[in-house]
Design an enzyme around this catalytic site. Structure first.
Site, PDB file in Angstrom:
ATOM      1  N   ASN A   1     -50.135 -37.754 -44.554  1.00  0.00           N
ATOM      2  CA  ASN A   1     -49.239 -38.903 -44.730  1.00  0.00           C
ATOM      3  C   ASN A   1     -48.191 -39.042 -43.627  1.00  0.00           C
ATOM      4  O   ASN A   1     -47.862 -40.144 -43.221  1.00  0.00           O
ATOM      5  CB  ASN A   1     -48.576 -38.869 -46.116  1.00  0.00           C
ATOM      6  CG  ASN A   1     -47.868 -37.569 -46.403  1.00  0.00           C
ATOM      7  OD1 ASN A   1     -48.142 -36.536 -45.803  1.00  0.00           O
ATOM      8  ND2 ASN A   1     -46.945 -37.611 -47.341  1.00  0.00           N
TER       9      ASN A   1
ATOM     10  N   GLY B   1     -49.299 -30.568 -49.257  1.00  0.00           N
ATOM     11  CA  GLY B   1     -50.455 -31.306 -49.750  1.00  0.00           C
ATOM     12  C   GLY B   1     -50.463 -31.362 -51.261  1.00  0.00           C
ATOM     13  O   GLY B   1     -49.418 -31.253 -51.912  1.00  0.00           O
ATOM     14  N   SER B   2     -51.640 -31.500 -51.829  1.00  0.00           N
ATOM     15  CA  SER B   2     -51.774 -31.701 -53.275  1.00  0.00           C
ATOM     16  C   SER B   2     -51.502 -30.417 -54.043  1.00  0.00           C
ATOM     17  O   SER B   2     -51.697 -29.301 -53.533  1.00  0.00           O
ATOM     18  CB  SER B   2     -53.179 -32.204 -53.609  1.00  0.00           C
ATOM     19  OG  SER B   2     -54.131 -31.169 -53.444  1.00  0.00           O
ATOM     20  N   THR B   3     -51.087 -30.577 -55.288  1.00  0.00           N
ATOM     21  CA  THR B   3     -50.839 -29.430 -56.148  1.00  0.00           C
ATOM     22  C   THR B   3     -52.123 -28.654 -56.405  1.00  0.00           C
ATOM     23  O   THR B   3     -52.129 -27.414 -56.449  1.00  0.00           O
ATOM     24  CB  THR B   3     -50.198 -29.882 -57.466  1.00  0.00           C
ATOM     25  OG1 THR B   3     -48.947 -30.524 -57.174  1.00  0.00           O
ATOM     26  CG2 THR B   3     -49.956 -28.717 -58.407  1.00  0.00           C
TER      27      THR B   3
ATOM     28  N   GLY C   1     -52.844 -26.583 -53.397  1.00  0.00           N
ATOM     29  CA  GLY C   1     -51.804 -25.568 -53.290  1.00  0.00           C
ATOM     30  C   GLY C   1     -52.034 -24.405 -54.236  1.00  0.00           C
ATOM     31  O   GLY C   1     -51.802 -23.240 -53.880  1.00  0.00           O
TER      32      GLY C   1
ATOM     33  N   GLU D   1     -45.311 -26.974 -50.458  1.00  0.00           N
ATOM     34  CA  GLU D   1     -44.635 -28.253 -50.671  1.00  0.00           C
ATOM     35  C   GLU D   1     -45.718 -29.221 -51.127  1.00  0.00           C
ATOM     36  O   GLU D   1     -46.560 -29.630 -50.346  1.00  0.00           O
ATOM     37  CB  GLU D   1     -43.948 -28.714 -49.382  1.00  0.00           C
ATOM     38  CG  GLU D   1     -42.907 -29.786 -49.611  1.00  0.00           C
ATOM     39  CD  GLU D   1     -43.520 -31.164 -49.710  1.00  0.00           C
ATOM     40  OE1 GLU D   1     -43.686 -31.660 -50.866  1.00  0.00           O
ATOM     41  OE2 GLU D   1     -43.835 -31.747 -48.678  1.00  0.00           O
TER      42      GLU D   1
ATOM     43  N   GLU E   1     -38.257 -25.407 -46.483  1.00  0.00           N
ATOM     44  CA  GLU E   1     -38.448 -25.690 -45.069  1.00  0.00           C
ATOM     45  C   GLU E   1     -37.192 -26.336 -44.514  1.00  0.00           C
ATOM     46  O   GLU E   1     -36.513 -27.080 -45.211  1.00  0.00           O
ATOM     47  CB  GLU E   1     -39.626 -26.643 -44.858  1.00  0.00           C
ATOM     48  CG  GLU E   1     -40.985 -26.070 -45.199  1.00  0.00           C
ATOM     49  CD  GLU E   1     -42.109 -27.051 -44.944  1.00  0.00           C
ATOM     50  OE1 GLU E   1     -43.218 -26.594 -44.621  1.00  0.00           O
ATOM     51  OE2 GLU E   1     -41.882 -28.276 -45.071  1.00  0.00           O
TER      52      GLU E   1
END
Length: 480
Positions: A150, A226-228, A231, A248, A454
């Protein structure tokens, strides 16, 4: 048609098995390039290169590192238009959003240059006779960065720049949707003079190479955006290897509008938070929770403003909402809306799509029984929820498995502080949008939005090891 290779050990190479994948423009699905895909031998080459380079880079003087980053900043400024066009063409970034990414990265580089000389430990008092006690930070070695589509330039640089500044080597795995953006970063660092092996870029599907990377003992830390779902899988792999990991992930950000809020300001914040980059932002304010006393008027003004949001080609300067990264996402969002409407939700505006362009959409009368109440849409869709009072607003804000970013609109200091303390989110913004970030702040979430932080010194802490050292200046006394 251009064909791009991998970047390993300071060289542009083809994948050992010659496997390639197409890269498409999301605006019209046209083919823009083929990109080589890494397989096991390529992963091994990148690991060997990074491991070898990490030792020398860790010992490099701070002045040399600073000079590299200043040169990198100048390279980016010189190639600003080129970078912008790649972001527009590959990720569907709108004209102004692409420029914002570049400006953020320049700020990030300047921030991390300032941090390089502050990577420090401390001396500590001790109860032992003749002892000097201290701590210092050392680079981890090799870091793995897995990056999203994104904001591919910004979010990849948020991993690369701190890792390199802290003295590590890093292997980057760009999103399958935006491989050129990752390779562009390698090209920029190469022009700036980064030694071979400190940065390696290997494109491939996560499932194809993640196990080999996450479980390899040469990888000391993983940083993922990225996506859960992905992750969780990475966290499982990291746990097996006892590696540190920063995650994240997704969000279902609440923008809370309390009874004394500036209504026009709330509408502007909601519009920006919901529709920046087509809503494909983890911090997006996809849930707007409005006090019942303002609900009807807010909905009226919000719908009016949403209808003015410009949808169009991302290369136009006035475009706000461009294409989603893939056409299939439109069908997913349409399914969420159909489910909500079947259970009583009302589409106040939008709701349709053409190709990969989804209309800015406002839903009201959304309830917990609906999928869209809980699921991340990652598109230009926002649900407006009615809160009976301040307590109910907090309950609704926390009624989600996510916890990345939240915002509260109020003129009441007590209410602002109450929400800042009690919203279950890693970041809370008062009288602002849910979308906010700066290079030096502790960026990150809680619950299913991840853990770790971060930004600035927080990235340095994640990417270094703290070591305790003592010196005995007198003969120690032992009990036996």
């Amino acid at each position: 048609m251009p064909v791009y290779g991998l970047y390993v050990d300071g060289r542009w190479v083809a994948s050992t098995q010659g496997k390639r994948a197409p890269d498409h423009n999301p605006a019209d699905n046209t083919l823009i390039a083929y990109v080589h895909q890494a397989t096991a031998p390529d992963v091994e080459a990148a690991l060997e290169s990074a491991q070898r380079a990490s030792r020398a880079w860790a010992d490099t003087r701070v002045g040399t590192k600073e000079a590299l980053f200043f040169c990198l900043r100048d390279v980016i400024m010189t190639r600003r238009t080129e970078i912008q066009q790649i972001l527009i063409k590959e990720s569907g970034s709108a004209f102004k959003k692409a420029l914002w990414e570049i400006d953020y990265v320049i700020d990030l580089i300047q921030t991390m240059v300032g941090e390089i000389r502050r990577i420090a430990g401390e001396t500590m008092p001790t109860t032992i006779e003749g002892r000097v006690s201290m701590s210092f930070r050392q680079p981890l070695g090799v870091v793995l960065g897995i990056c999203p589509f994104n904001s591919p330039f910004l979010l990849t640089m948020k991993k690369v720049v701190p890792a390199v500044a802290a003295g590590n080597a890093i292997i980057i795995k760009p999103s399958e949707e935006t491989p050129l953006s990752g390779l562009l970063i390698a090209d920029l660092f190469e022009e700036a003079g980064l030694p071979p092996g400190v940065l390696n870029v290997i494109n491939a599907a996560v499932a194809d190479i993640a196990p080999a990377l996450t479980e390899d003992p040469r990888i000391k830390a993983i940083t993922f955006t990225g996506s859960t779902r992905t992750g969780r899988l990475l966290a499982e792999g990291a746990a097996r290897g006892l590696k540190r990991i920063t995650l994240e992930m997704g969000g279902k950000g609440p923008l809370v509008v309390l009874r004394d809020a500036d209504l026009d300001g709330a509408v502007r914040a909601a519009t920006f938070g919901a529709f920046l980059h087509q809503g494909q932002v983890c911090m997006a304010g996809s849930r707007v929770i409005v006090d019942s006393s303002l609900y009807d008027e807010f909905c009226k003004r919000f719908v009016e403003r949403t209808r003015q949001v410009k949808v169009g080609s991302p290369d136009r300067e006035d475009t706000v909402v461009g294409p989603l990264i893939r056409i299939s996402q439109c069908a997913f969002i349409a399914g969420q809306i159909e489910d909500a409407v079947s259970q009583g939700a009302v589409v106040r505006c939008g709701g349709g799509y053409n190709g990969s362009y989804f209309e800015p959409t406002v839903l009201t009368d959304v309830t917990p029984a609906m999928r869209i109440y809980h699921e991340e849409s990652f598109g230009p869709v926002v649900s407006v929820l009615r809160a009976e009072d301040t307590g109910d607003a907090l309950r609704l804000a926390n009624d989600t498995s996510y916890g990345l970013s939240a915002a509260v609109m109020t003129e009441n200091l007590s209410d602002a502080w109450y929400f800042a303390q009690n919203i279950e989110a890693g970041m809370v913004h008062i009288n602002d949008s849910t979308i906010s970030d700066e290079p030096h702040v502790p960026f990150g979430g809680v619950k299913n939005s991840g853990f770790g932080r971060e930004g600035g010194r927080y990235s340095i802490e994640e990417m270094t090891e703290l070591k305790w050292v003592t010196f005995q200046t007198a003969k120690p006394s032992f009990p036996f």
